[in-house]
Design a protein around this motif. Structure first.
Motif, PDB file in Angstrom:
ATOM      1  N   ASN A  85      -8.535  17.416   1.302  1.00 46.65           N
ATOM      2  CA  ASN A  85      -9.661  18.184   1.842  1.00 46.65           C
ATOM      3  C   ASN A  85     -10.844  17.246   2.134  1.00 46.65           C
ATOM      4  O   ASN A  85     -11.978  17.498   1.717  1.00 46.65           O
ATOM      5  N   GLY A  86     -10.523  16.157   2.813  1.00 53.86           N
ATOM      6  CA  GLY A  86     -11.513  15.136   3.108  1.00 53.86           C
ATOM      7  C   GLY A  86     -11.271  13.876   2.285  1.00 53.86           C
ATOM      8  O   GLY A  86     -10.606  13.909   1.249  1.00 53.86           O
ATOM      9  N   GLU A  87     -11.821  12.774   2.760  1.00 55.31           N
ATOM     10  CA  GLU A  87     -11.619  11.499   2.081  1.00 55.31           C
ATOM     11  C   GLU A  87     -12.584  11.342   0.910  1.00 55.31           C
ATOM     12  O   GLU A  87     -13.791  11.536   1.053  1.00 55.31           O
ATOM     13  N   LYS A  88     -12.047  10.977  -0.246  1.00 54.44           N
ATOM     14  CA  LYS A  88     -12.856  10.845  -1.450  1.00 54.44           C
ATOM     15  C   LYS A  88     -12.694   9.439  -2.024  1.00 54.44           C
ATOM     16  O   LYS A  88     -11.572   8.921  -2.126  1.00 54.44           O
ATOM     17  N   TYR A  89     -13.798   8.855  -2.427  1.00 53.46           N
ATOM     18  CA  TYR A  89     -13.838   7.483  -2.936  1.00 53.46           C
ATOM     19  C   TYR A  89     -13.667   7.480  -4.447  1.00 53.46           C
ATOM     20  O   TYR A  89     -14.385   8.184  -5.164  1.00 53.46           O
ATOM     21  N   LEU A  90     -12.700   6.673  -4.929  1.00 51.28           N
ATOM     22  CA  LEU A  90     -12.484   6.597  -6.370  1.00 51.28           C
ATOM     23  C   LEU A  90     -13.132   5.377  -7.002  1.00 51.28           C
ATOM     24  O   LEU A  90     -13.486   5.414  -8.184  1.00 51.28           O
ATOM     25  N   GLY A  91     -13.271   4.285  -6.273  1.00 47.57           N
ATOM     26  CA  GLY A  91     -13.876   3.097  -6.854  1.00 47.57           C
ATOM     27  C   GLY A  91     -13.314   1.828  -6.245  1.00 47.57           C
ATOM     28  O   GLY A  91     -12.621   1.853  -5.221  1.00 47.57           O
ATOM     29  N   TYR A  92     -13.609   0.703  -6.878  1.00 49.25           N
ATOM     30  CA  TYR A  92     -13.174  -0.588  -6.344  1.00 49.25           C
ATOM     31  C   TYR A  92     -12.844  -1.544  -7.490  1.00 49.25           C
ATOM     32  O   TYR A  92     -13.172  -1.316  -8.654  1.00 49.25           O
ATOM     33  N   GLY A  93     -12.186  -2.637  -7.123  1.00 47.63           N
ATOM     34  CA  GLY A  93     -11.942  -3.746  -8.043  1.00 47.63           C
ATOM     35  C   GLY A  93     -12.202  -5.055  -7.335  1.00 47.63           C
ATOM     36  O   GLY A  93     -11.921  -5.195  -6.145  1.00 47.63           O
ATOM     37  N   ASP A  94     -12.760  -6.027  -8.029  1.00 50.10           N
ATOM     38  CA  ASP A  94     -13.040  -7.335  -7.435  1.00 50.10           C
ATOM     39  C   ASP A  94     -11.745  -8.103  -7.186  1.00 50.10           C
ATOM     40  O   ASP A  94     -10.859  -8.155  -8.043  1.00 50.10           O
ATOM     41  N   THR A  95     -11.655  -8.753  -6.012  1.00 48.16           N
ATOM     42  CA  THR A  95     -10.460  -9.532  -5.702  1.00 48.16           C
ATOM     43  C   THR A  95     -10.314 -10.737  -6.621  1.00 48.16           C
ATOM     44  O   THR A  95      -9.200 -11.160  -6.931  1.00 48.16           O
ATOM     45  N   LYS A  96     -11.423 -11.312  -7.070  1.00 49.75           N
ATOM     46  CA  LYS A  96     -11.338 -12.567  -7.826  1.00 49.75           C
ATOM     47  C   LYS A  96     -10.586 -12.410  -9.153  1.00 49.75           C
ATOM     48  O   LYS A  96     -10.030 -13.382  -9.667  1.00 49.75           O
ATOM     49  N   TYR A  97     -10.546 -11.187  -9.708  1.00 54.10           N
ATOM     50  CA  TYR A  97      -9.820 -10.987 -10.958  1.00 54.10           C
ATOM     51  C   TYR A  97      -8.307 -10.911 -10.735  1.00 54.10           C
ATOM     52  O   TYR A  97      -7.536 -10.965 -11.699  1.00 54.10           O
ATOM     53  N   LEU A  98      -7.884 -10.769  -9.480  1.00 54.08           N
ATOM     54  CA  LEU A  98      -6.464 -10.817  -9.132  1.00 54.08           C
ATOM     55  C   LEU A  98      -6.180 -12.120  -8.397  1.00 54.08           C
ATOM     56  O   LEU A  98      -5.516 -12.152  -7.363  1.00 54.08           O
ATOM     57  N   SER A  99      -6.687 -13.221  -8.915  1.00 56.99           N
ATOM     58  CA  SER A  99      -6.562 -14.517  -8.254  1.00 56.99           C
ATOM     59  C   SER A  99      -5.777 -15.486  -9.135  1.00 56.99           C
ATOM     60  O   SER A  99      -5.614 -15.283 -10.343  1.00 56.99           O
ATOM     61  N   SER A 100      -5.328 -16.575  -8.519  1.00 62.56           N
ATOM     62  CA  SER A 100      -4.625 -17.610  -9.267  1.00 62.56           C
ATOM     63  C   SER A 100      -5.531 -18.273 -10.289  1.00 62.56           C
ATOM     64  O   SER A 100      -5.075 -18.695 -11.360  1.00 62.56           O
ATOM     65  N   GLU A 101      -6.816 -18.376  -9.978  1.00 62.93           N
ATOM     66  CA  GLU A 101      -7.748 -19.021 -10.894  1.00 62.93           C
ATOM     67  C   GLU A 101      -7.950 -18.203 -12.164  1.00 62.93           C
ATOM     68  O   GLU A 101      -8.206 -18.760 -13.238  1.00 62.93           O
ATOM     69  N   VAL A 102      -7.844 -16.886 -12.074  1.00 66.15           N
ATOM     70  CA  VAL A 102      -8.036 -16.019 -13.240  1.00 66.15           C
ATOM     71  C   VAL A 102      -6.703 -15.713 -13.924  1.00 66.15           C
ATOM     72  O   VAL A 102      -6.586 -15.791 -15.144  1.00 66.15           O
ATOM     73  N   ASP A 103      -5.681 -15.380 -13.132  1.00 65.84           N
ATOM     74  CA  ASP A 103      -4.418 -14.925 -13.724  1.00 65.84           C
ATOM     75  C   ASP A 103      -3.298 -15.953 -13.637  1.00 65.84           C
ATOM     76  O   ASP A 103      -2.187 -15.678 -14.071  1.00 65.84           O
TER      77      ASP A 103
END
Length: 354
Positions: free
Chosen positions: A309-327
């Protein structure tokens, strides 16, 4: 080490039919002084022998070095300006980690280095989430037999290459125009009976194994191919099941948006897992177990939406936490479909890169 205890690039003769060793091992070059000397390749060009290797480690210190000799057993003399190609200490450079190169010659007789590298999420953001990619860099041989590469020994963002070339770039990925056995991946030792895959639909039968487990959850995914994209998919989850889309780099780091039956009826949920922290970012009620999930990727964030019933925003996550430098790791993020504790059906899948 060779048979005399000398380290470096070690060479011996073998029987190529059986692998039997036919001569003592001999260390023929010790590199240019960088750590992790690895991946040596030998070429015979113009009567001389060129030994090219990677040094510095497969991170920001990565580099390509080489040596030359008149005989395949040496003596090999290192290029005076080694490394011949690297982007180490280059800022602000999007492209980093250049190394593991191969010398290749095109149909026009021109030489290039085909190598690995990666792109940071931003000029001043030392994180990469796309994994290692392939780069092609022009090579020039001098009259003295030594060659140079790239722009003053670095990999630039683009080059003009002689010849009639057509760049082909696929931007839209759907169930219909991809191959389940080539474009998509499963985790570890999948139970193939849990996957019903057709040209227009994916039905996943989830178990109690989740994306947090170092095991084989019911999960199928394609690698993320560029920073900016929009992924959408209709998801139907059975009464006791959870079915959704995950942005996944490992069991320790992933962002999941899913449809499930909660305590107060059907809901869309956004969950973030970063290291030892698991967090439910948002839960929104939806009108039915069938909803359209949308993920929008950018350089610095992934944003998550549900259409009900319309587009609803749930949130976001930073890309850097899904990176080779972090993980850690080198293969980058995967955009996947998953199911837990029951059956989930996925239709109208589309991932468009901008």
């Amino acid at each position: 080490m060779d048979d005399n205890g000398v380290g470096g690039v070690v060479q011996c003769e073998i029987n190529i039919e059986t692998g039997e060793k036919l001569s003592p091992s001999k260390s023929i070059w010790q590199g240019s002084g960088g750590r992790y000397l690895e991946s040596p390749h030998m070429y015979k060009i113009g009567g001389g022998y060129y030994l090219m290797a990677a040094e510095g480690g497969t991170e920001y210190g990565h580099m390509i070095t080489y040596a030359r000799a008149d005989d395949i057993w040496g003596e090999f003399k290192g290029y005076a300006k080694n490394p011949v190609l690297t982007n180490r200490n280059k800022a602000p450079y999007i492209i980093q980690g250049i190394g593991h190169g191969d010398l290749v010659q095109d149909k026009n007789g021109d030489w290039h280095i085909l190598c690995l590298g990666f792109r940071q999420i931003g000029e001043w953001q030392p994180f990469h989430n796309l994994g290692r990619e392939v780069f092609l860099i022009p090579v020039t041989f001098g009259g003295d037999g030594w060659f140079t590469a790239g722009k003053d020994g670095t990999c630039d963002e683009s080059y003009e290459i002689k010849g009639d070339f057509e760049q082909v770039r696929k931007t839209d990925y759907t169930f219909e125009n991809t191959d389940w056995n080539i474009d998509w991946c499963k985790l570890r030792k999948p139970v193939n009976e849990n996957y019903e895959l057709s040209e227009s639909k994916a039905v996943l039968h989830g178990t109690d194994i989740t994306l947090d487990d170092m095991d084989s959850p019911t999960f199928i995914a394609m690698r993320q191919k560029d920073f900016c994209f929009e992924l959408s998919c209709n998801v139907f989850a059975d009464k006791n099941a959870e079915g959704g889309v995950t942005v996944y780099i490992s069991e320790r780091a992933h962002y999941d948006i899913a449809v499930r039956n909660g305590e107060n009826g059907y809901e869309a949920v956004l969950k973030l897992r970063i290291g030892c922290v698991s967090h439910v970012q948002n839960v929104l009620p939806i009108s039915s177990p069938n909803a359209k999930i949308i993920v929008r990727g950018e350089n610095y964030s992934y944003k998550f939406f549900v259409e009900d019933n319309g587009e609803k925003y749930l949130g976001y996550g930073d890309t850097k936490y899904l990176s080779s430098e972090v993980d850690e790791g080198f293969t980058g993020v995967m955009l996947g479909l998953y199911a837990v504790n029951g059956r989930a059906e996925f239709t109208d899948y589309k991932c468009t890169y901008k």
